[in-house]
Design an enzyme around this catalytic site. Sequence first.
Site, PDB file in Angstrom:
ATOM      1  N   ARG A   1      42.119  46.217  50.759  1.00  0.00           N
ATOM      2  CA  ARG A   1      42.196  44.736  50.913  1.00  0.00           C
ATOM      3  C   ARG A   1      44.004  44.562  50.833  1.00  0.00           C
ATOM      4  O   ARG A   1      44.510  45.291  49.864  1.00  0.00           O
ATOM      5  CB  ARG A   1      41.790  44.030  49.753  1.00  0.00           C
ATOM      6  CG  ARG A   1      41.923  42.538  49.752  1.00  0.00           C
ATOM      7  CD  ARG A   1      41.214  41.697  48.725  1.00  0.00           C
ATOM      8  NE  ARG A   1      41.666  41.793  47.302  1.00  0.00           N
ATOM      9  CZ  ARG A   1      41.993  40.948  46.472  1.00  0.00           C
ATOM     10  NH1 ARG A   1      41.950  39.539  47.078  1.00  0.00           N
ATOM     11  NH2 ARG A   1      42.500  40.884  45.399  1.00  0.00           N
TER      12      ARG A   1
ATOM     13  N   ASP B   1      40.464  31.464  43.751  1.00  0.00           N
ATOM     14  CA  ASP B   1      41.535  30.752  43.993  1.00  0.00           C
ATOM     15  C   ASP B   1      41.114  29.399  44.209  1.00  0.00           C
ATOM     16  O   ASP B   1      42.065  28.436  44.202  1.00  0.00           O
ATOM     17  CB  ASP B   1      42.131  31.492  45.128  1.00  0.00           C
ATOM     18  CG  ASP B   1      43.207  32.701  44.597  1.00  0.00           C
ATOM     19  OD1 ASP B   1      43.972  32.277  44.094  1.00  0.00           O
ATOM     20  OD2 ASP B   1      42.700  33.982  44.643  1.00  0.00           O
TER      21      ASP B   1
ATOM     22  N   GLU C   1      40.172  31.762  50.723  1.00  0.00           N
ATOM     23  CA  GLU C   1      40.154  31.855  49.234  1.00  0.00           C
ATOM     24  C   GLU C   1      40.744  30.080  49.055  1.00  0.00           C
ATOM     25  O   GLU C   1      40.250  29.518  48.020  1.00  0.00           O
ATOM     26  CB  GLU C   1      41.489  32.313  48.972  1.00  0.00           C
ATOM     27  CG  GLU C   1      41.101  33.775  49.092  1.00  0.00           C
ATOM     28  CD  GLU C   1      42.162  34.771  48.808  1.00  0.00           C
ATOM     29  OE1 GLU C   1      42.235  35.013  47.462  1.00  0.00           O
ATOM     30  OE2 GLU C   1      43.313  35.104  49.685  1.00  0.00           O
TER      31      GLU C   1
ATOM     32  N   HIS D   1      40.206  44.814  36.939  1.00  0.00           N
ATOM     33  CA  HIS D   1      40.373  43.572  36.396  1.00  0.00           C
ATOM     34  C   HIS D   1      41.673  43.228  35.693  1.00  0.00           C
ATOM     35  O   HIS D   1      41.908  43.870  34.634  1.00  0.00           O
ATOM     36  CB  HIS D   1      39.076  43.064  35.740  1.00  0.00           C
ATOM     37  CG  HIS D   1      38.890  41.719  35.418  1.00  0.00           C
ATOM     38  ND1 HIS D   1      39.877  40.938  34.687  1.00  0.00           N
ATOM     39  CD2 HIS D   1      37.789  40.956  35.477  1.00  0.00           C
ATOM     40  CE1 HIS D   1      39.235  39.760  34.638  1.00  0.00           C
ATOM     41  NE2 HIS D   1      38.144  39.606  35.058  1.00  0.00           N
TER      42      HIS D   1
ATOM     43  N   ARG E   1      32.995  36.487  43.537  1.00  0.00           N
ATOM     44  CA  ARG E   1      32.859  35.816  42.118  1.00  0.00           C
ATOM     45  C   ARG E   1      33.291  36.732  40.993  1.00  0.00           C
ATOM     46  O   ARG E   1      33.560  37.839  40.902  1.00  0.00           O
ATOM     47  CB  ARG E   1      31.018  35.594  41.877  1.00  0.00           C
ATOM     48  CG  ARG E   1      30.456  35.065  42.984  1.00  0.00           C
ATOM     49  CD  ARG E   1      28.876  35.309  42.718  1.00  0.00           C
ATOM     50  NE  ARG E   1      28.427  34.302  41.823  1.00  0.00           N
ATOM     51  CZ  ARG E   1      27.814  34.786  40.744  1.00  0.00           C
ATOM     52  NH1 ARG E   1      27.415  35.915  40.731  1.00  0.00           N
ATOM     53  NH2 ARG E   1      27.340  34.001  39.836  1.00  0.00           N
TER      54      ARG E   1
ATOM     55  N   ARG F   1      47.895  34.327  39.177  1.00  0.00           N
ATOM     56  CA  ARG F   1      46.587  34.964  39.733  1.00  0.00           C
ATOM     57  C   ARG F   1      45.444  33.895  39.138  1.00  0.00           C
ATOM     58  O   ARG F   1      45.576  33.545  37.825  1.00  0.00           O
ATOM     59  CB  ARG F   1      46.567  36.263  39.583  1.00  0.00           C
ATOM     60  CG  ARG F   1      47.586  37.214  40.333  1.00  0.00           C
ATOM     61  CD  ARG F   1      47.004  38.645  40.195  1.00  0.00           C
ATOM     62  NE  ARG F   1      47.815  39.452  41.059  1.00  0.00           N
ATOM     63  CZ  ARG F   1      47.875  39.364  42.456  1.00  0.00           C
ATOM     64  NH1 ARG F   1      46.883  38.796  42.979  1.00  0.00           N
ATOM     65  NH2 ARG F   1      48.643  40.149  43.126  1.00  0.00           N
TER      66      ARG F   1
END
Length: 915
Positions: A413, A574, A534, A144, A612, A746
Amino acid sequence: MTQDKDAPLREDIRKLGRVLGDTIREQQGEATYDLIERIRQTSVRFRRDEDHGARVELEGLLDALSREQTIQVVRAFSYFSHLANIAEDQHHIRRTRAHLISGSAPREGSFARALADAQAGGHSAAELVAFFDRALVAPVLTAHPTEVQRKSILNCQADIAHLLDECDRVALTPDEREERDEALRRAVLTLWQTRMLRPARLSVLDEVANGLSYFDATFLRELPRLYASIEDQLAGRDAALGALELPPFLRVGSWIGGDRDGNPFVTADVLRRALSMQAACALGFYLEELHALGGRLSLALGLISGSDALLQLAARSPDHSAHRNDEPYRRAISGIYSRLAATYRELLDADPPRRAVAPAEPYAHPRELADDLDTLHRSLVANGSAALARGRLRRLRRAVRVFGFHLAPIDLRQNSDVHERVVAELLATADPTIDYSALDEAGRVELLARELATPRPLGSAHLRYSDETESELAIFRAAREAHRRFGPAALPNCIVSKTDDVSDLLELALLLKEAGLLRPHEAALDVNIIPLFETIDDLRNAPAVMDRLFALPCYRKWLAARSDTQEVMLGYSDSNKDGGFLTSGWELYKAEIGLVETFARHGVALRLFHGRGGSVGRGGGPSYQAILAQPPGAVQGQIRLTEQGEVIAAKYGNPEVGRRNLEVLVAATLEASLLAGAAPAPRPHFIETMQALSDAAFAAYRGLVYETEGFERYFWESTVISEIAELNIGSRPASRKKGTRIEDLRAIPWVFSWSQCRLMLPGWYGFGSAVQAYLAKHPADGLTALQQMHREWSFFGTLLSNMDMVLAKSDLAIASRYAGLVKDAKLREAIFGRIRAEWQATVEALLAITGQRELLDGNPLLKRSIQNRFPYLDPLNHVQVELLRRHREDHADERVRLGIHISINGIAAGLRNSG
């Protein structure tokens, strides 16, 4: 006389506050303590009355603080936020235990409640067991960019929590209580003297180590306990089921070490090291458990019998000690330990922490270890020692089946733009006449399908590619290597961020083929190809994209190798930043309905992965209600969801709280899958009303954020976004590109910044305008219709419940002080005036629809939490504003910068789900 259930919580908060106060007196002096208390009292008055005199007094106090005083004030209030969290968590544990001890009806969110409801709905215990045969429940830990907690601070907090828990569970003599109190004082002193901030930015491997701490503390021990509880409850409902062992349906995944989207520090080498660190964690745990098990299974022949398989296992053991000749279980365990230690050495090229009695052959697969443990189990059960099979051995057997040798599946990813550039370079190098980037979507799909039909690789080991292409190819080669070393379960998923059409997924397929993870001639696909939709437009297009993908014969062949199951990831963060809270929630709901219909038409099983965040502005909120609010058919027994940032610590830092949160996920998945048909479908006019609300909210949100001149400058000047970008709180940059454009920022730091200034704008903005517009068009019955939607439609009810929570954590009086940081007075007044008006309209609409008199009337637990913590949180905001003002006038003052960063930590802790 009615018992005050919250009295122990208040006592714990007072006790911890008193110990912290005493510590500050001893360490910093009486004058510092008195100053901190005066700031707190003035802040309370300012919050309670919005008293202008209190505001002037507070500003005077803060202006007069020296640099050293400022740091001590910020540290004091930050640490109290942390201590209040500990007290609250302990109270939740206390109330849960009291509920269980009382024998009251099972609580909502418990597996016992879900099981009772399922059986009341006509599902037999045998049908429920069959449900778990195909189920998958997987929380996925992610690194995070705004996770502010240091591991050392978390360790101090765990010590304090343990001491509070001991006092709750044990009747103590006066001497024992004094001993615990002294230990508590030592723990708080250690916390006060521990540096709150990191001196350097986290590396990816630091983040891996942080993630592993939750496996050590919670998952490795509590998952097996939860499995045992679920199995026992099911078996208790139907004696014919016997001793039940469910398949490993509940797993914990990870992105840490595999998420390359915007993080250039995740490389092939980092991925290899992350996998090794995970394996060391799992194998080290098994070795410790085997060592402890061998110490306890001291059963001797002559007193017990053993199965032939057990005796053979003992005979193969390298343990020939005369002291254990007649102890077959100990000898067998010693042999298992030796083989596992050899496995440790082979997989990790290192010696295990504790040596084996002698060399042995390593295990080739976790199944072989599980088989040996099963031999112990069956022998105990068959020879009158079944009770001994139900403790540590049972939990170890379950752990091996869930965690294997890899501990947790790591997802890869990457952004679709990166894949596009890499594929374009590979194609152009192989054939210079191909300009892939110039092709339209149909041309790209045709070319990619043609390349994917042949086993011939595009790349060559004799050619030199760009650094980006070399890095991407290396990642996929490392993934192939991980499959050979740890098994396919170690790395089962590849996610494509910013998926907007079929070619994005075929580009990934081509890269997988280059590494041998897709073998077209065998129709073999070794990983799941997962689109991540997204933005608002991407969500709207998702069903059509999947429809076109499933129409490709080659893709359907590969999907058959994956049990005709396709996972789709939905991005909450997003989409919220793109279209606002209400529209994001609604478009996600509609996308799920469209995906359910598309998948059913093609005969493909759907598994949704919910991206989430912790905050409501990023799809956060209570997991139980969120899962139950999914549209019919969207869960189907399988669900994955991300767990991020400070939410990981809040949910899983405490083992007992962690087990409860895992149980909630299982219960909600069961109910959403089996009982969804019992819930009425939303009425047609609900759908129409929701669309009207979404359209109006979208216009209001976009009008403010993307269409208001100067809003970008307002955001950067009125929040801590600049300072967050400097803070050593994550390995990934705050923005995708250099610059200040909101489009490039972001979603996580976007939401985090609004949380810090107490506006929480991404979690509510636009709802007030939407309701006003709807009521203007439906003056006679509009409010009645919205109230009916709130009562009857769980999706809308959950939406409003989450908004209720985030509005209660906002504070316009404090936010106005942050607005004062905007230099252009005209811009400040124009934008903050719009925000204030929208906030007031939103609160009025929420209260009118829900029938509440105040925010959180329907959630007394959270309301109490806010009342307990905010008098200590508010001063941090006031100090932070003053520090921001000083910092922006004099960037060279390192102490001011330090104070800002400590205040960011404390506010995040106080809000708990801010990023």
